[in-house]
Design an enzyme around this catalytic site. Structure first.
Site, PDB file in Angstrom:
ATOM      1  N   PRO A  69      35.660  54.986  82.052  1.00  0.00           N
ATOM      2  CA  PRO A  69      35.628  55.767  80.937  1.00  0.00           C
ATOM      3  C   PRO A  69      34.411  56.355  80.205  1.00  0.00           C
ATOM      4  O   PRO A  69      33.468  55.529  80.128  1.00  0.00           O
ATOM      5  CB  PRO A  69      36.583  55.117  79.963  1.00  0.00           C
ATOM      6  CG  PRO A  69      36.367  53.873  80.192  1.00  0.00           C
ATOM      7  CD  PRO A  69      36.285  53.662  81.721  1.00  0.00           C
ATOM      8  N   ASN A  70      34.312  57.484  80.177  1.00  0.00           N
ATOM      9  CA  ASN A  70      33.174  58.450  79.742  1.00  0.00           C
ATOM     10  C   ASN A  70      32.001  58.681  80.679  1.00  0.00           C
ATOM     11  O   ASN A  70      30.996  59.145  80.224  1.00  0.00           O
ATOM     12  CB  ASN A  70      32.748  57.931  78.464  1.00  0.00           C
ATOM     13  CG  ASN A  70      33.805  57.801  77.205  1.00  0.00           C
ATOM     14  OD1 ASN A  70      34.234  58.852  76.989  1.00  0.00           O
ATOM     15  ND2 ASN A  70      34.130  56.734  76.890  1.00  0.00           N
ATOM     16  N   ARG A  96      24.920  63.540  77.740  1.00  0.00           N
ATOM     17  CA  ARG A  96      24.677  63.339  76.503  1.00  0.00           C
ATOM     18  C   ARG A  96      24.199  61.744  76.710  1.00  0.00           C
ATOM     19  O   ARG A  96      24.119  61.077  77.754  1.00  0.00           O
ATOM     20  CB  ARG A  96      26.167  62.851  75.892  1.00  0.00           C
ATOM     21  CG  ARG A  96      26.790  64.326  75.468  1.00  0.00           C
ATOM     22  CD  ARG A  96      27.766  64.404  74.304  1.00  0.00           C
ATOM     23  NE  ARG A  96      27.344  63.553  73.286  1.00  0.00           N
ATOM     24  CZ  ARG A  96      27.999  62.597  72.631  1.00  0.00           C
ATOM     25  NH1 ARG A  96      29.132  62.200  73.129  1.00  0.00           N
ATOM     26  NH2 ARG A  96      27.636  61.985  71.563  1.00  0.00           N
ATOM     27  N   TYR A 109      21.468  56.429  79.031  1.00  0.00           N
ATOM     28  CA  TYR A 109      22.164  56.474  80.425  1.00  0.00           C
ATOM     29  C   TYR A 109      21.396  57.323  81.443  1.00  0.00           C
ATOM     30  O   TYR A 109      21.829  57.592  82.487  1.00  0.00           O
ATOM     31  CB  TYR A 109      23.534  56.900  80.241  1.00  0.00           C
ATOM     32  CG  TYR A 109      24.374  55.954  79.419  1.00  0.00           C
ATOM     33  CD1 TYR A 109      24.521  54.912  79.765  1.00  0.00           C
ATOM     34  CD2 TYR A 109      24.901  56.437  78.083  1.00  0.00           C
ATOM     35  CE1 TYR A 109      25.478  53.902  79.114  1.00  0.00           C
ATOM     36  CE2 TYR A 109      25.433  55.409  77.276  1.00  0.00           C
ATOM     37  CZ  TYR A 109      25.883  54.084  77.774  1.00  0.00           C
ATOM     38  OH  TYR A 109      26.606  53.216  77.151  1.00  0.00           O
ATOM     39  N   ASN A 160      31.668  50.240  87.801  1.00  0.00           N
ATOM     40  CA  ASN A 160      31.051  50.220  86.521  1.00  0.00           C
ATOM     41  C   ASN A 160      32.460  50.483  85.696  1.00  0.00           C
ATOM     42  O   ASN A 160      32.674  51.818  85.596  1.00  0.00           O
ATOM     43  CB  ASN A 160      30.154  51.109  86.326  1.00  0.00           C
ATOM     44  CG  ASN A 160      29.637  51.442  84.988  1.00  0.00           C
ATOM     45  OD1 ASN A 160      30.190  50.643  84.123  1.00  0.00           O
ATOM     46  ND2 ASN A 160      28.315  52.010  84.642  1.00  0.00           N
ATOM     47  N   ALA A 197      33.706  50.859  79.483  1.00  0.00           N
ATOM     48  CA  ALA A 197      34.005  49.979  78.259  1.00  0.00           C
ATOM     49  C   ALA A 197      35.128  49.012  78.500  1.00  0.00           C
ATOM     50  O   ALA A 197      35.356  47.976  77.997  1.00  0.00           O
ATOM     51  CB  ALA A 197      34.443  50.823  76.933  1.00  0.00           C
ATOM     52  N   GLU A 202      29.966  44.556  90.227  1.00  0.00           N
ATOM     53  CA  GLU A 202      29.964  45.281  89.004  1.00  0.00           C
ATOM     54  C   GLU A 202      28.654  45.580  88.672  1.00  0.00           C
ATOM     55  O   GLU A 202      27.614  44.835  88.628  1.00  0.00           O
ATOM     56  CB  GLU A 202      30.558  43.926  87.898  1.00  0.00           C
ATOM     57  CG  GLU A 202      30.173  44.394  86.575  1.00  0.00           C
ATOM     58  CD  GLU A 202      30.809  43.422  85.522  1.00  0.00           C
ATOM     59  OE1 GLU A 202      31.256  42.378  85.799  1.00  0.00           O
ATOM     60  OE2 GLU A 202      30.530  43.509  84.308  1.00  0.00           O
ATOM     61  N   HIS A 244      26.258  48.024  85.598  1.00  0.00           N
ATOM     62  CA  HIS A 244      26.081  48.467  84.356  1.00  0.00           C
ATOM     63  C   HIS A 244      24.744  49.031  84.352  1.00  0.00           C
ATOM     64  O   HIS A 244      23.693  48.645  84.818  1.00  0.00           O
ATOM     65  CB  HIS A 244      26.115  47.486  83.178  1.00  0.00           C
ATOM     66  CG  HIS A 244      27.637  46.778  83.139  1.00  0.00           C
ATOM     67  ND1 HIS A 244      28.715  47.789  82.390  1.00  0.00           N
ATOM     68  CD2 HIS A 244      27.992  45.569  83.429  1.00  0.00           C
ATOM     69  CE1 HIS A 244      29.851  47.091  82.945  1.00  0.00           C
ATOM     70  NE2 HIS A 244      29.570  45.703  83.326  1.00  0.00           N
ATOM     71  N   ARG A 300      22.339  44.772  74.224  1.00  0.00           N
ATOM     72  CA  ARG A 300      23.238  45.474  73.070  1.00  0.00           C
ATOM     73  C   ARG A 300      24.254  44.812  72.222  1.00  0.00           C
ATOM     74  O   ARG A 300      24.209  43.539  72.331  1.00  0.00           O
ATOM     75  CB  ARG A 300      23.889  46.543  74.038  1.00  0.00           C
ATOM     76  CG  ARG A 300      22.796  47.518  74.785  1.00  0.00           C
ATOM     77  CD  ARG A 300      23.590  48.488  75.535  1.00  0.00           C
ATOM     78  NE  ARG A 300      24.221  49.551  74.934  1.00  0.00           N
ATOM     79  CZ  ARG A 300      25.216  50.355  75.285  1.00  0.00           C
ATOM     80  NH1 ARG A 300      25.188  50.700  76.636  1.00  0.00           N
ATOM     81  NH2 ARG A 300      25.426  51.454  74.684  1.00  0.00           N
TER      82      ARG A 300
HETATM   83  O1  CA2 Z   1      25.771  50.470  80.906  1.00  0.00           O
HETATM   84  C1  CA2 Z   1      26.795  50.552  81.363  1.00  0.00           C
HETATM   85  O2  CA2 Z   1      26.752  51.078  82.322  1.00  0.00           O
HETATM   86  C2  CA2 Z   1      28.235  50.473  80.638  1.00  0.00           C
HETATM   87  O3  CA2 Z   1      29.195  50.288  81.442  1.00  0.00           O
HETATM   88  C3  CA2 Z   1      28.398  52.115  79.944  1.00  0.00           C
HETATM   89  C4  CA2 Z   1      29.483  52.013  78.917  1.00  0.00           C
HETATM   90  C5  CA2 Z   1      29.397  51.176  78.253  1.00  0.00           C
HETATM   91  O4  CA2 Z   1      30.751  50.877  77.227  1.00  0.00           O
HETATM   92  C6  CA2 Z   1      29.355  49.661  78.680  1.00  0.00           C
HETATM   93  O5  CA2 Z   1      29.273  48.678  77.694  1.00  0.00           O
HETATM   94  C7  CA2 Z   1      28.073  49.721  79.328  1.00  0.00           C
HETATM   95  C8  CA2 Z   1      29.654  53.599  78.364  1.00  0.00           C
HETATM   96  C9  CA2 Z   1      29.722  54.461  79.323  1.00  0.00           C
HETATM   97  C10 CA2 Z   1      29.603  55.825  78.485  1.00  0.00           C
HETATM   98  O6  CA2 Z   1      28.723  56.720  79.205  1.00  0.00           O
HETATM   99  C11 CA2 Z   1      28.154  57.810  78.695  1.00  0.00           C
HETATM  100  C12 CA2 Z   1      27.339  58.449  79.566  1.00  0.00           C
HETATM  101  C13 CA2 Z   1      26.691  59.600  78.767  1.00  0.00           C
HETATM  102  C14 CA2 Z   1      26.954  60.019  77.539  1.00  0.00           C
HETATM  103  C15 CA2 Z   1      27.944  59.397  76.675  1.00  0.00           C
HETATM  104  C16 CA2 Z   1      28.746  58.013  77.406  1.00  0.00           C
END
Ligand code: CA2
Length: 137
Positions: free
Chosen positions: A9-10, A17, A22, A71, A74, A95, A97, A104
């Site tokens: 997700p996301n 963003r 990221y 990946n 969340a 896996e 990230h 974090r």
């Molecule tokens: O660090 C990572 O790759 C995460 O898997 C990213 C997740 C986060 O919930 C994990 O704890 C760590 C969040 C992905 C959200 O991605 C976005 C990318 C751009 C803008 C907003 C969100």
């Protein structure tokens, strides 16, 4: 060698963003670069914001693909279902990230995937996906 990258997700918002966490590349651009970098790999990509769709994809590819780079975003920290799916399939899962989840919030220190993953890569930014692909080669 047949590998698939599965993003949760996301991660469709990558490059749009929060570039300070990221990065500023879209995943489509990153994916094209990886295809060029690993021409011998039959690489595919799937992204979903929906837990059940991620589980369905793991079941679909998890018996005839050589490796999965996952990946789960969340859902990593919450989804017993995705953890069980990783346990239930034959294909090894690495896996990934982008961020250093251990630097974090506390809730990001837990993974339901890691106990059944071949390995875990975190904190190396987008490079983590390449490192995961290399680990299968
Ligand atoms: O660090 C990572 O790759 C995460 O898997 C990213 C997740 C986060 O919930 C994990 O704890 C760590 C969040 C992905 C959200 O991605 C976005 C990318 C751009 C803008 C907003 C969100």
């Amino acid at each position: 060698m047949k590998l698939i990258i599965i993003n949760g997700p996301n991660l469709n918002l990558l490059g749009k963003r929060e570039p300070e966490i990221y990065g500023s590349d879209t995943f489509e651009a990153i994916f094209k670069k990886m295809q060029t970098k690993f021409p011998s790999v039959e690489l595919s990509y799937y992204q979903s914001n929906i837990e059940g769709e991620l589980i369905d994809k793991l079941h679909e590819v998890g018996f005839d693909t050589d490796g999965i780079v996952l990946n789960a975003a969340a859902y990593t920290h919450t989804s017993v279902g995705i953890g069980d799916a990783v346990k239930g399939i034959e294909t090894p899962v690495v896996e990934v990230h982008i961020s250093n989840v251990h630097a974090r919030e506390e809730f990001r220190h837990t993974s339901f995937i890691a106990p059944n993953a071949k390995g875990v890569i975190f904190g190396f930014g987008i490079k983590g996906y390449e490192l995961a692909i290399q680990s299968f080669l």
